[in-house]
Design a protein around this motif. Structure first.
Motif, PDB file in Angstrom:
ATOM      1  N   LYS A  10       0.821  -1.220   0.000  1.00 28.31           N
ATOM      2  CA  LYS A  10       0.000   0.000   0.000  1.00 28.31           C
ATOM      3  C   LYS A  10       0.856   1.272   0.000  1.00 28.31           C
ATOM      4  O   LYS A  10       2.047   1.230   0.333  1.00 28.31           O
ATOM      5  CB  LYS A  10      -0.923   0.014   1.220  1.00 28.31           C
ATOM      6  CG  LYS A  10      -0.150   0.183   2.554  1.00 28.31           C
ATOM      7  CD  LYS A  10      -0.032   1.591   2.984  1.00 28.31           C
ATOM      8  CE  LYS A  10       0.914   2.092   3.964  1.00 28.31           C
ATOM      9  NZ  LYS A  10       2.103   1.715   4.466  1.00 28.31           N
ATOM     10  N   HIS A  17       0.150   9.156  10.162  1.00 28.66           N
ATOM     11  CA  HIS A  17       0.383   9.643  11.526  1.00 28.66           C
ATOM     12  C   HIS A  17      -0.875  10.250  12.145  1.00 28.66           C
ATOM     13  O   HIS A  17      -1.271   9.847  13.231  1.00 28.66           O
ATOM     14  CB  HIS A  17       1.557  10.649  11.597  1.00 28.66           C
ATOM     15  CG  HIS A  17       2.878   9.946  11.427  1.00 28.66           C
ATOM     16  ND1 HIS A  17       3.347   9.063  12.358  1.00 28.66           N
ATOM     17  CD2 HIS A  17       3.785   9.973  10.419  1.00 28.66           C
ATOM     18  CE1 HIS A  17       4.507   8.573  11.939  1.00 28.66           C
ATOM     19  NE2 HIS A  17       4.786   9.100  10.763  1.00 28.66           N
ATOM     20  N   VAL A  19      -3.785   9.694  11.350  1.00 30.10           N
ATOM     21  CA  VAL A  19      -4.767   8.602  11.413  1.00 30.10           C
ATOM     22  C   VAL A  19      -4.646   7.824  12.726  1.00 30.10           C
ATOM     23  O   VAL A  19      -5.635   7.288  13.237  1.00 30.10           O
ATOM     24  CB  VAL A  19      -4.621   7.673  10.167  1.00 30.10           C
ATOM     25  CG1 VAL A  19      -3.317   6.917  10.156  1.00 30.10           C
ATOM     26  CG2 VAL A  19      -5.794   6.722  10.034  1.00 30.10           C
ATOM     27  N   PHE A 142       3.806  -4.061  16.494  1.00 24.05           N
ATOM     28  CA  PHE A 142       3.565  -2.621  16.406  1.00 24.05           C
ATOM     29  C   PHE A 142       2.218  -2.340  17.081  1.00 24.05           C
ATOM     30  O   PHE A 142       1.176  -2.390  16.447  1.00 24.05           O
ATOM     31  CB  PHE A 142       3.574  -2.211  14.923  1.00 24.05           C
ATOM     32  CG  PHE A 142       3.127  -0.797  14.640  1.00 24.05           C
ATOM     33  CD1 PHE A 142       3.339   0.222  15.552  1.00 24.05           C
ATOM     34  CD2 PHE A 142       2.515  -0.494  13.438  1.00 24.05           C
ATOM     35  CE1 PHE A 142       2.918   1.520  15.290  1.00 24.05           C
ATOM     36  CE2 PHE A 142       2.089   0.805  13.156  1.00 24.05           C
ATOM     37  CZ  PHE A 142       2.294   1.805  14.091  1.00 24.05           C
ATOM     38  N   THR A 145      -0.674   0.418  15.922  1.00 24.60           N
ATOM     39  CA  THR A 145      -1.149   0.500  14.532  1.00 24.60           C
ATOM     40  C   THR A 145      -2.584   1.032  14.459  1.00 24.60           C
ATOM     41  O   THR A 145      -3.439   0.652  15.268  1.00 24.60           O
ATOM     42  CB  THR A 145      -1.059  -0.870  13.817  1.00 24.60           C
ATOM     43  OG1 THR A 145      -1.651  -0.723  12.521  1.00 24.60           O
ATOM     44  CG2 THR A 145      -1.776  -1.976  14.553  1.00 24.60           C
ATOM     45  N   SER A 146      -2.830   1.895  13.483  1.00 28.03           N
ATOM     46  CA  SER A 146      -4.181   2.439  13.325  1.00 28.03           C
ATOM     47  C   SER A 146      -5.111   1.411  12.670  1.00 28.03           C
ATOM     48  O   SER A 146      -6.323   1.578  12.679  1.00 28.03           O
ATOM     49  CB  SER A 146      -4.136   3.683  12.441  1.00 28.03           C
ATOM     50  OG  SER A 146      -3.732   3.326  11.128  1.00 28.03           O
ATOM     51  N   ASP A 149      -3.493   0.199   7.324  1.00 27.78           N
ATOM     52  CA  ASP A 149      -2.740  -0.565   6.316  1.00 27.78           C
ATOM     53  C   ASP A 149      -3.380  -1.938   6.074  1.00 27.78           C
ATOM     54  O   ASP A 149      -3.566  -2.347   4.924  1.00 27.78           O
ATOM     55  CB  ASP A 149      -1.275  -0.741   6.766  1.00 27.78           C
ATOM     56  CG  ASP A 149      -0.514   0.583   6.808  1.00 27.78           C
ATOM     57  OD1 ASP A 149      -1.153   1.642   6.684  1.00 27.78           O
ATOM     58  OD2 ASP A 149       0.723   0.551   6.959  1.00 27.78           O
TER      59      ASP A 149
HETATM   60  C1  MEV Z   1       2.267   3.554   8.603  1.00 29.01           C
HETATM   61  O1  MEV Z   1       2.148   2.989   7.300  1.00 29.01           O
HETATM   62  C2  MEV Z   1       1.255   4.615   8.786  1.00 29.01           C
HETATM   63  C3  MEV Z   1       1.211   5.291  10.171  1.00 29.01           C
HETATM   64  O2  MEV Z   1       0.150   6.242  10.110  1.00 29.01           O
HETATM   65  C4  MEV Z   1       0.952   4.297  11.282  1.00 29.01           C
HETATM   66  C5  MEV Z   1      -0.441   3.669  11.245  1.00 29.01           C
HETATM   67  O3  MEV Z   1      -1.373   4.202  10.650  1.00 29.01           O
HETATM   68  O4  MEV Z   1      -0.582   2.588  11.846  1.00 29.01           O
HETATM   69  C6  MEV Z   1       2.502   6.037  10.455  1.00 29.01           C
END
Ligand code: MEV
Length: 315
Positions: A10, A17, A19, A142, A145-146, A149
Motif C-alpha cells: 500500500k 500519523h 490517522v 507494532f 497500529t491504526s 494498512d
Molecule cells: C504507517 O504505514 C502509517 C502510520 O500512520 C501508522 C499507522 O497508521 O498505523 C505512520
C-alpha cells in the motif's frame, strides 16, 4: 492441503500519523504483492520461511517468548491451533515482491495474506474477520497500529479510513501512476510513531491545528480523486508534506528526493511513517518517463506502481 493467499502492499496518499489519532486517511493498494502458502504438518511445529529468515518453534510456544519480525505469523498460527484444538503444526512460506521496512505495507500485507491463508486451513473467515486477525497479529510487533494498512491491503483500491468508523471505498477512475523513490534508509514505524507521540505531547496546540488542516485537506480531495484531477491531487500532496515536515518525520535525504521530482511530477510526499523509507511522486503517461529518467540519472532507486483493485486473493 496447501492453501495460498496474496495481498497487495500500500501507499498512504494522505493522512499518515494523524490517522493514529483518529483522523481520516486516504490509502491505496499497489500492484506489488505478498503471497503466503500454508500447510498443516504432523510434527507439532510452527515453521515460517521467508526472505527475512526461517524460524521453527513448537506449537506450544508462548507468543511473548518470540523475538522475531516473523512473530505475527506465529500469533496467527497459534490462534488457529488453540481455537480448533489442533494437535499438529503448520508450515508457512512467504514470498514477497514488497521491500520491507520502507513504508509500503509489507508487514500488513504479510499479516493479511497470513491470516487468510492460515485460517483457511481450519475455517472460512469473512474479510472483516481476516482484518481483525491481521491487525491483532500486527499489534504483536507494532502495538499502536491504526489498522489502516491492513484494511487497504484486504479491500484493495483507494479507501478513506478512520480508526473508529472503518473504511469507505473511493470510486476513482484513476489513470495515475505513482513513482516510488526509496531513500535506502529503513525505518521502524514503531519508533517513528512514538516520536510523533512525543511531538504531540510537547506541542498539543500545534498538533491539533495540523489535525484540523489534514481533515480539511482530506475532505476537499475526495472529489478530485473521483474526478482524477491530478493537478489538484498533486497540490494537496505537496500541502500534506508540509504537515509531515512539521511533525518531524522528514529528513534531508527525503527533502532532496522531493526536490528532484518537483518540476516534472504533479506532486510528491513521504508515504508511510517517514524518517527514511519512500516518497511517492504522482505522474501519468505524460510525465512518467521524464520523471523516471531524471531520477535514474541521479541514481535514485525508483520504480512505478499502479493501483491494485483486487485486494486480498485466496487460491
Ligand atoms: C504507517 O504505514 C502509517 C502510520 O500512520 C501508522 C499507522 O497508521 O498505523 C505512520
Amino acid at each position: 492441503m496447501i492453501l495460498k493467499a496474496s495481498a497487495p502492499g500500500k501507499v498512504i496518499l494522505f493522512g499518515e500519523h494523524f490517522v493514529v489519532y483518529g483522523k481520516k486517511a486516504i490509502l491505496a493498494s499497489i500492484d506489488k504483492r505478498v503471497t503466503v502458502t500454508s500447510e498443516k504438518n504432523e510434527e507439532n511445529t510452527i515453521s515460517v520461511k521467508s526472505n527475512l529468515g526461517q524460524l521453527t518453534e513448537s506449537n506450544t510456544v508462548l507468543i511473548e517468548e518470540i523475538n522475531s519480525p516473523l512473530k505475527p505469523f506465529f500469533y496467527i498460527a497459534k490462534s488457529m491451533i488453540d481455537q480448533f484444538k489442533f494437535k499438529g503444526g503448520i508450515n508457512i512460506v512467504i514470498n514477497s515482491e514488497i521491500p520491507s521496512g520502507i513504508g509500503l505495507g509489507s508487514s500488513s500485507a504479510c499479516c493479511v495474506a497470513g491470516a487468510a491463508s492460515i485460517s483457511n486451513l481450519f475455517t472460512k473467515l469473512s474479510r472483516e474477520e481476516i482484518i481483525d486477525l491481521a491487525i491483532k497479529a500486527e499489534q504483536t510487533i507494532f502495538k499502536d497500529t491504526s489498522g489502516a494498512d491492513c484494511t487497504v491491503c484486504t479491500h484493495g483500491g483507494i479507501i478513506e479510513y478512520e480508526k473508529n468508523a472503518g473504511f469507505k471505498k473511493i470510486n476513482s477512475k484513476n489513470n495515475f501512476i505513482l513513482i516510488i523513490i526509496n531513500s535506502g534508509q529503513t525505518h521502524s514505524t514503531n519508533l517513528t510513531v512514538s516520536k510523533v507521540k512525543n511531538f504531540k505531547e510537547k506541542n498539543e496546540e500545534q498538533f491539533l491545528t495540523l489535525c484540523e488542516k489534514e481533515e480539511l485537506l482530506i475532505e476537499n480531495i475526495k472529489q478530485a480523486l473521483e474526478k482524477n484531477d491530478l493537478t489538484a491531487i498533486g497540490k494537496s500532496m505537496i500541502e500534506n508534506q508540509k504537515y509531515l515536515e512539521e511533525i518531524g518525520v522528514s529528513n534531508d535525504k527525503l527533502r532532496e528526493m522531493l526536490v528532484s521530482v518537483e518540476n516534472s511530477s504533479y506532486g510528491a510526499k513521504i508515504t508511510g511513517a517517514g524518517e527514511g523509507g519512500c516518497i511517492i511522486a504522482l505522474t501519468d503517461d505524460s510525465n512518467l518517463e521524464k520523471t523516471m529518467n531524471y531520477l535514474r540519472s541521479k541514481n535514485y532507486e525508483c520504480f512505478s506502481v499502479k493501483i491494485d483493485s483486487k485486494g486480498l486473493d485466496t487460491f
